[in-house]
Design an enzyme around this catalytic site. Structure first.
Site, PDB file in Angstrom:
ATOM      1  N   THR A 118      28.437  60.612  37.780  1.00 52.86           N
ATOM      2  CA  THR A 118      28.827  58.965  37.817  1.00 52.86           C
ATOM      3  C   THR A 118      28.542  58.389  39.060  1.00 52.86           C
ATOM      4  OG1 THR A 118      30.662  57.602  37.775  1.00 52.86           O
ATOM      5  CG2 THR A 118      31.461  59.897  38.121  1.00 52.86           C
ATOM      6  N   TYR A 142      39.054  60.552  38.968  1.00 55.63           N
ATOM      7  CA  TYR A 142      37.921  60.752  38.056  1.00 55.63           C
ATOM      8  C   TYR A 142      36.501  61.077  38.767  1.00 55.63           C
ATOM      9  CZ  TYR A 142      33.932  58.871  35.449  1.00 55.63           C
ATOM     10  OH  TYR A 142      32.530  58.924  34.968  1.00 55.63           O
TER      11      TYR A 142
HETATM   12  N1  UFG Z   1      35.307  43.769  34.091  1.00 61.90           N
HETATM   13  C1  UFG Z   1      36.229  42.659  33.839  1.00 61.90           C
HETATM   14  N2  UFG Z   1      36.949  42.441  32.845  1.00 61.90           N
HETATM   15  C2  UFG Z   1      36.973  43.593  31.675  1.00 61.90           C
HETATM   16  C3  UFG Z   1      36.325  44.733  32.090  1.00 61.90           C
HETATM   17  C4  UFG Z   1      35.618  44.756  33.082  1.00 61.90           C
HETATM   18  O1  UFG Z   1      36.036  41.829  34.855  1.00 61.90           O
HETATM   19  O2  UFG Z   1      37.856  43.329  30.940  1.00 61.90           O
HETATM   20  C5  UFG Z   1      34.328  44.055  35.386  1.00 61.90           C
HETATM   21  C6  UFG Z   1      34.868  45.109  36.081  1.00 61.90           C
HETATM   22  O3  UFG Z   1      35.899  44.784  37.117  1.00 61.90           O
HETATM   23  C7  UFG Z   1      33.623  45.516  36.804  1.00 61.90           C
HETATM   24  C8  UFG Z   1      32.550  44.921  35.783  1.00 61.90           C
HETATM   25  O4  UFG Z   1      33.230  44.352  34.898  1.00 61.90           O
HETATM   26  O5  UFG Z   1      33.352  44.676  38.094  1.00 61.90           O
HETATM   27  C9  UFG Z   1      32.126  46.472  34.829  1.00 61.90           C
HETATM   28  O6  UFG Z   1      33.438  47.076  34.605  1.00 61.90           O
HETATM   29  P1  UFG Z   1      33.411  48.218  33.494  1.00 61.90           P
HETATM   30  O7  UFG Z   1      34.760  48.712  33.201  1.00 61.90           O
HETATM   31  O8  UFG Z   1      32.290  47.905  32.310  1.00 61.90           O
HETATM   32  O9  UFG Z   1      32.596  49.395  34.360  1.00 61.90           O
HETATM   33  P2  UFG Z   1      32.791  50.262  35.731  1.00 61.90           P
HETATM   34  O10 UFG Z   1      31.829  49.755  36.541  1.00 61.90           O
HETATM   35  O11 UFG Z   1      34.252  49.850  36.045  1.00 61.90           O
HETATM   36  O12 UFG Z   1      32.907  51.669  35.391  1.00 61.90           O
HETATM   37  C10 UFG Z   1      31.488  52.228  34.936  1.00 61.90           C
HETATM   38  C11 UFG Z   1      31.875  53.431  34.036  1.00 61.90           C
HETATM   39  C12 UFG Z   1      32.432  54.364  34.921  1.00 61.90           C
HETATM   40  C13 UFG Z   1      31.860  55.015  36.398  1.00 61.90           C
HETATM   41  C14 UFG Z   1      31.525  53.431  36.934  1.00 61.90           C
HETATM   42  C15 UFG Z   1      30.618  53.770  38.041  1.00 61.90           C
HETATM   43  O13 UFG Z   1      32.768  53.095  33.300  1.00 61.90           O
HETATM   44  O14 UFG Z   1      32.919  55.571  34.266  1.00 61.90           O
HETATM   45  O15 UFG Z   1      30.790  52.834  36.068  1.00 61.90           O
HETATM   46  O16 UFG Z   1      30.211  52.701  38.776  1.00 61.90           O
HETATM   47  F1  UFG Z   1      32.744  55.608  37.080  1.00 61.90           F
END
Ligand code: UFG
Length: 325
Positions: A118, A142
């Site tokens: 990841t 994680y």
């Molecule tokens: N976000 C929101 N509201 C929500 C959900 C997400 O604003 O309800 C934002 C988050 O703050 C982030 C973006 O949308 O800025 C993407 O969020 P995700 O939860 O979809 O994905 P992440 O970037 O947090 O995480 C993903 C994978 C992880 C991995 C990570 C690595 O899900 O497993 O990328 O960068 F570790």
């Protein structure tokens, strides 16, 4: 040639299993079904219910199928949960995964391994895009547990000649062409499916986690990579290892970022409804921008993401949401 795909009913694992099967590979899918809803495996693939850390079960499977290759997708994936329950993350993402490899080795196998790692291994970027040599300073159990398994793989190569490719996924999204296979996380925490559900009125307004980030529109920027591109890169990584390629750690992203607001706009265009949302405080563990450096994927694997149009990604993801109750 038989490939063991762990986490085969999960979002990425199922897409990988179907893709490999479509290319004529024999697939054994192992999954503990930790998510209450599972993706189906393709016809002809063997679906096994069980835990990768179950040495007895894995030994039986190893004796029967003599795996040449393992795609290890099984794992826990929620950053926030990992902070609250690090024991689960170290157990599943490191201890059980180690037992899997040790059991296969004890059975006399030395499979080529493709591992679901990841972008969370990097932590706060000190330069962008993130190349693979960027310092690894994970901010959560994680990311740390995934990075630890990468380190284990390096040691196992050195000592036992077990070659591997760790694919560092950025933000997987979309849906492949396989019937019934889609993103089915429970609970769902990812932006694209949540935004679609909000637009469709299947849930309340989406909380935008932070509108004051140092980015052009104040919201976080991420690298959204289509899950079909992800499935393809696993096949490329297996071929690379089969051709004798040395162990590697490779980013899997598009090299381009989109802000949360851009994703909401795309969901609005595709669904024809604006996404109800409100600005909320930043989410713990988030960083402003994560965009993959993609040079190594291109040079080592000859792979680059092809399905990069955000509206098309959302369109595919929308099809996936329609499959859910
Ligand atoms: N976000 C929101 N509201 C929500 C959900 C997400 O604003 O309800 C934002 C988050 O703050 C982030 C973006 O949308 O800025 C993407 O969020 P995700 O939860 O979809 O994905 P992440 O970037 O947090 O995480 C993903 C994978 C992880 C991995 C990570 C690595 O899900 O497993 O990328 O960068 F570790």
């Amino acid at each position: 040639m038989t490939t063991l795909v762990t986490g085969a009913s999960g979002y990425v694992g199922a897409h990988v299993a179907w893709h490999l099967q479509a290319l004529g590979e024999r697939v054994v899918g192992l999954d503990a079904w930790l998510n209450r809803t599972q993706n189906p495996l393709p016809e002809g693939a063997l679906a096994v219910h069980g835990d990768v850390g179950d040495a007895e079960l894995v030994a039986q499977l190893a004796a029967r199928h003599r795996f040449d290759q393992v795609v290890h997708c099984a794992g826990l994936i929620q950053v926030g949960e990992s902070v609250r329950h690090p024991d689960r993350y170290w157990d599943t993402n490191l201890v059980a995964a180690k037992r899997l490899l040790d059991t296969l080795r004890a059975a006399g196998l030395s499979p080529r391994v493709v591992f679901s790692s990841t972008a969370a291994v990097y932590g706060e970027p000190s330069r962008l895009p993130l190349d693979e040599d960027h310092p690894r300073l994970p901010q959560s159990p994680y990311g740390a547990s995934k990075l630890a398994f990468e380190a284990l793989l390096a040691d196992y190569d050195q000592a036992y000649g077990l070659r591997s490719v760790s694919l560092r996924y950025f933000n997987a999204c979309g849906k492949g062409p396989y019937p019934g296979v889609c993103e089915r996380h429970e609970p769902e925490t990812h932006l694209v499916p949540l935004a679609i559900d909000a637009a469709l009125g299947r849930r309340g307004p989406l909380a935008v986690f932070g509108a004051d980030w140092p980015t052009p529109d104040g919201t976080c920027v991420r690298d959204y990579v289509h899950v079909t591109d992800l499935a393809e890169v696993h096949h490329r990584a297996l071929a690379y290892l089969r051709d004798g390629g040395p162990s590697a750690r490779i980013n899997v992203g598009t090299g381009h970022g989109h802000s949360v607001r851009e994703v909401l706009a795309a969901v609005g265009r595709v669904t024809g409804r604006s996404v109800p949302h409100h600005d909320a405080p930043r989410r713990e563990g988030d960083v402003a921008v994560l965009v993959a450096g993609v040079t190594r994927a291109r040079s080592a694997l000859g792979w680059e993401a092809r399905r990069t149009d955000l509206d098309a990604i959302v369109r595919d993801a929308l099809e996936g949401r329609a499959l859910l109750p």
